[in-house]
Write a protein that holds these residues in place. Sequence first.
Motif: not given
Length: 575
Positions: A57-66, A93-96, A319-328
């Motif tokens: 349900v909650y995997g995978p869990r890459l560091g810093w990811s939503p 920290a460090p931020l990622g 085709n590769l679609e990704v989403a990134t989030t602001k470093a936190d």
Amino acid sequence: MKHTMTRIIVLLSVASCCAWAQMMPPEKIDTAALAKIKDEGLKDSHVMDILSTLTEVYGPRLGWSPEFKKAAEWASRELKGWGVQDVHFHHWAPLGKGWSLKNFSAMVEAPVPFPVIAYPAAWSPGIDDREADVVYFNAKSVEAFDAFKGKLKGKFVLISAPENLKAHFEPDGYRLADSALLKMANADMVQGPRGRRGPFGRYPTIDSMFSAMRRFNPEVDSQRVIQIWEAFQVNPRKLEFAEKEGAAAVITEGRGDDGTVLVQSAVVPQSPDIPYNQRIQPYDPKAPAIVPQVVFASEHYNRIVRMIEKGEHVRLAMNLEVATTKADSGFDIIGEIPGTDLKDEIVMIGGHFDSWHSGTGATDNGTGTAACMEAMRILETVMQKDGLRPRRTIRIGLWGSEEEGLIGSREYVASVFGKREGGTPGAFGGAAMGGTLKTTPEYDKLSVYLNLDNGSGRIRGIYLQGNIAARGIFRKWFTAFGDPTAQTITIENTGGTDHQSFDAIDLPGFQFIQDPLEYDIRTHHFNMDVFDRVQEPDMKQAATIIAFFAYQAANRDAKFPRKPAPAQGQRASSN
């Protein structure tokens, strides 16, 4: 001479620790509590349900990811629901930058259409849906790059050498043989950490790489070592060249077989001569834009290479679609069962919570996370039913971004217990070695940390990390638990996971010995790191042992013994 001196030092240490152990009070076992813990852990286990929800349900869990945050929020709710107290996120920290995969496909369109088993590397940028030629960038040296100038722009570029695949005549999965366990039990202490994995890029010469690989495989093929060494020297420069030439994407071979693909992080092009812990990483907010990077299954990668070598014009659609989030900031998940008369002293259990993205992070390290969560549930359940209470506080730590270099546990240990200043930076982002040890008031309150992170295999014993004085304690505990398959205690070190963050500042930190099963060949960082590769009886046994050991440690009359501080190290306390 060096080997002789090492044995003398070990023997002196053994003698002094044995003399010290004779002055220790006898190890007491709470047999009533043990019976209740085993009954709850082995007969009414929740561990597989915990693991299924965590990974499916909650995997995978890459560091810093939503996805990591959503999984952490679920784990926190579970812990609180069982009665665990002070559940919170410990930020660091460090931020990622967060990174999530939204859509991906790869298909050879010509000369023969077929879908490709492939995965993007983490933190790779996306690729607009496109079809382009494939170029095999097979230069063996930097001097040969000139032949490819002007030929890579807009192309899909293969930079790895094909893998020489062979039939499997031995089982992929196995349990540790009695002979292997006996060898571990009889081993002498070795100098330096004995990591079970890590980037070969930290080895400055081909001879040092060969020595490291020979420790794991005494019969390693010297030609294979040369091939790996050349790849580590040339491939980073190939990546940089392909990026400057305007490649649409860089493709590497997945280092597995039978459709199993090893996938980790994208790479920021930089010299292989830069030490690993000084390289900029793609999650770093200061990282530059990089070329998209994708990993192909070996069999499909090899087929494409052979087609090109036969003169075929290969075209690939991707085709590769990704989403990134602001470093936190990243964070760990912390919770505890408060103690009674020794509540200011701490016993810790844990494992890393993050994972790579091609599977669901089941064996690396959903198993460690689920086992430790289940251990907390077992203890809470037994205490609520029978009124048992630990004397010391039992704390769980589920660490973030272990895969990027033990970041979560390292930062937690540094902020809560202490850190080394002025020492040599550790390999793979690990804690510094040597220098001055600067501790907090909490440093003397930690009794022991127990870690689980070697896959799905059942516990067979424990690594002492050179802490000879702990042998008798663990011997009594394993004997009392009564599992004849879990009795091995080795003086040896093991590396590659979060107990090292504690051990690096001379705190008692231990990793359990586990059966390998198929961890190294099928699940560890591979796309088959999924729930179905996990063995239920092994998980029940591991969670129950962790619960029992945590309870025993929390109720000992004395804290856990510590190793003597290294002679070259100094300690400075901070208030």
